[in-house]
Design a protein around this motif. Structure first.
Motif, short mmCIF file in Angstrom:
data_model
loop_
_atom_site.label_atom_id
_atom_site.label_comp_id
_atom_site.label_asym_id
_atom_site.label_seq_id
_atom_site.Cartn_x
_atom_site.Cartn_y
_atom_site.Cartn_z
N ILE A 13 32.42 31.36 30.25
CA ILE A 13 33.45 30.43 29.80
C ILE A 13 34.15 29.78 30.98
CG2 ILE A 13 35.68 30.29 28.61
CD1 ILE A 13 34.59 32.37 26.64
N ALA A 14 34.44 30.56 32.02
CA ALA A 14 35.10 30.00 33.21
C ALA A 14 34.22 28.98 33.91
CB ALA A 14 35.49 31.12 34.17
N LEU A 15 32.94 29.25 34.03
CA LEU A 15 32.03 28.29 34.66
C LEU A 15 31.91 27.01 33.85
CD1 LEU A 15 29.18 30.61 35.97
CD2 LEU A 15 30.75 29.24 37.33
N PHE A 16 31.79 27.14 32.52
CA PHE A 16 31.72 25.96 31.67
C PHE A 16 33.01 25.14 31.77
CE2 PHE A 16 32.71 23.93 27.60
CZ PHE A 16 31.64 23.04 27.52
N TYR A 49 43.10 18.42 32.60
CA TYR A 49 41.94 18.74 33.44
C TYR A 49 42.35 19.60 34.64
CZ TYR A 49 38.97 15.43 30.95
OH TYR A 49 38.24 14.79 30.00
N LYS A 50 43.49 19.29 35.23
CA LYS A 50 43.95 20.08 36.38
C LYS A 50 44.29 21.51 35.98
CE LYS A 50 45.65 16.16 39.03
NZ LYS A 50 46.82 15.48 39.59
N VAL A 51 44.93 21.68 34.82
CA VAL A 51 45.25 23.03 34.34
C VAL A 51 43.96 23.80 34.06
CG1 VAL A 51 46.25 24.32 32.41
CG2 VAL A 51 47.53 22.47 33.45
N LEU A 52 43.00 23.15 33.42
CA LEU A 52 41.71 23.80 33.15
C LEU A 52 41.01 24.18 34.45
CD1 LEU A 52 40.28 21.66 30.22
CD2 LEU A 52 41.15 23.99 30.10
N SER A 57 39.26 28.36 37.93
CA SER A 57 39.09 28.82 39.32
C SER A 57 39.71 30.20 39.50
CB SER A 57 39.74 27.84 40.29
OG SER A 57 39.12 26.60 40.22
N TRP A 58 40.88 30.41 38.94
CA TRP A 58 41.53 31.71 39.01
C TRP A 58 40.67 32.78 38.33
CZ3 TRP A 58 44.88 34.52 41.50
CH2 TRP A 58 45.37 35.68 40.93
N ALA A 59 40.14 32.46 37.15
CA ALA A 59 39.30 33.43 36.44
C ALA A 59 38.06 33.79 37.26
CB ALA A 59 38.89 32.87 35.08
N LEU A 60 37.44 32.79 37.88
CA LEU A 60 36.27 33.08 38.70
C LEU A 60 36.63 33.89 39.93
CD1 LEU A 60 34.35 29.71 38.45
CD2 LEU A 60 33.75 31.90 37.41
N MET A 61 37.78 33.60 40.55
CA MET A 61 38.20 34.38 41.72
C MET A 61 38.47 35.84 41.33
SD MET A 61 40.58 31.92 44.10
CE MET A 61 41.95 31.95 42.98
N VAL A 62 39.10 36.07 40.20
CA VAL A 62 39.36 37.44 39.75
C VAL A 62 38.05 38.16 39.43
CG1 VAL A 62 40.42 38.81 37.91
CG2 VAL A 62 41.70 36.97 38.96
N MET A 63 37.12 37.44 38.80
CA MET A 63 35.83 38.07 38.48
C MET A 63 35.06 38.42 39.76
SD MET A 63 35.84 38.34 35.26
CE MET A 63 34.19 38.88 34.99
N VAL A 64 35.07 37.53 40.72
CA VAL A 64 34.39 37.82 41.99
C VAL A 64 35.07 39.00 42.69
CG1 VAL A 64 33.99 36.90 44.31
CG2 VAL A 64 33.43 35.54 42.31
N TRP A 65 36.40 39.02 42.67
CA TRP A 65 37.13 40.14 43.28
C TRP A 65 36.76 41.46 42.60
CZ3 TRP A 65 40.83 43.07 40.57
CH2 TRP A 65 41.46 44.04 41.34
N PHE A 84 43.10 44.48 33.91
CA PHE A 84 42.25 43.46 34.50
C PHE A 84 42.42 42.12 33.78
CE2 PHE A 84 38.10 41.28 34.51
CZ PHE A 84 38.04 40.99 35.85
N TYR A 85 42.39 42.13 32.46
CA TYR A 85 42.55 40.88 31.72
C TYR A 85 43.99 40.39 31.73
CZ TYR A 85 37.74 40.67 30.44
OH TYR A 85 36.38 40.55 30.52
N GLY A 86 44.94 41.26 31.95
CA GLY A 86 46.32 40.82 32.17
C GLY A 86 46.44 40.03 33.46
N ILE A 87 45.79 40.51 34.51
CA ILE A 87 45.76 39.79 35.78
C ILE A 87 45.02 38.47 35.62
CG2 ILE A 87 44.84 39.84 38.13
CD1 ILE A 87 45.28 42.89 38.05
N LEU A 88 43.92 38.50 34.88
CA LEU A 88 43.10 37.32 34.67
C LEU A 88 43.86 36.20 33.95
CD1 LEU A 88 40.06 36.52 35.08
CD2 LEU A 88 39.77 37.11 32.70
#
Length: 112
Positions: A13-16, A49-52, A57-65, A84-88
């Motif tokens: 979902i984050a990538l899409f 678009y900027k909020v999305l 980007s934040w979701a992907l950074m958290v997933m990579v972390w 984890f999902y609270g941080i996400l």
């Protein structure tokens, strides 16, 4: 639900959303010029678009972390998954709250 499946769904979902936001921003910027532009993408405000983009980007950074540091260990417990999902979801919630407060205290309440 298995944590790996949740991580896969969240990453997908984050990538899409990231791709959708980038395409929307490019379309909005090229609306008055020649280049890639679509009317259905231009109907959405650039702020959305900027909020999305920031949220994805934040979701992907958290997933990579989470995947690179293995912070929660090999077996993820339900309480850790909630953390984890609270941080996400913290950054998207903060951004939406700031926009809502800005809209609440603005003079022009018809436009969000």
């Amino acid at each position: 639900m298995d944590p790996e499946i949740l991580n896969l769904i969240t990453t997908s979902i984050a990538l899409f959303t990231e791709v959708f936001a980038v395409v929307g921003i490019i379309s909005k910027r090229n609306a008055n010029r020649s280049g890639f532009s679509h009317s259905y993408l231009n109907a959405i405000d650039i702020k959305i678009y900027k909020v999305l983009f920031i949220s994805a980007s934040w979701a992907l950074m958290v997933m990579v972390w989470a995947l690179t540091t293995n912070y929660f260990g090999s077996a993820v417990m339900k309480s850790e998954l909630r953390t984890f999902y609270g941080i996400l979801l913290s950054v998207p919630a903060a951004i939406i709250s700031v926009y809502a407060l800005k809209w609440l205290f603005s003079d022009n309440t018809k436009k969000f």
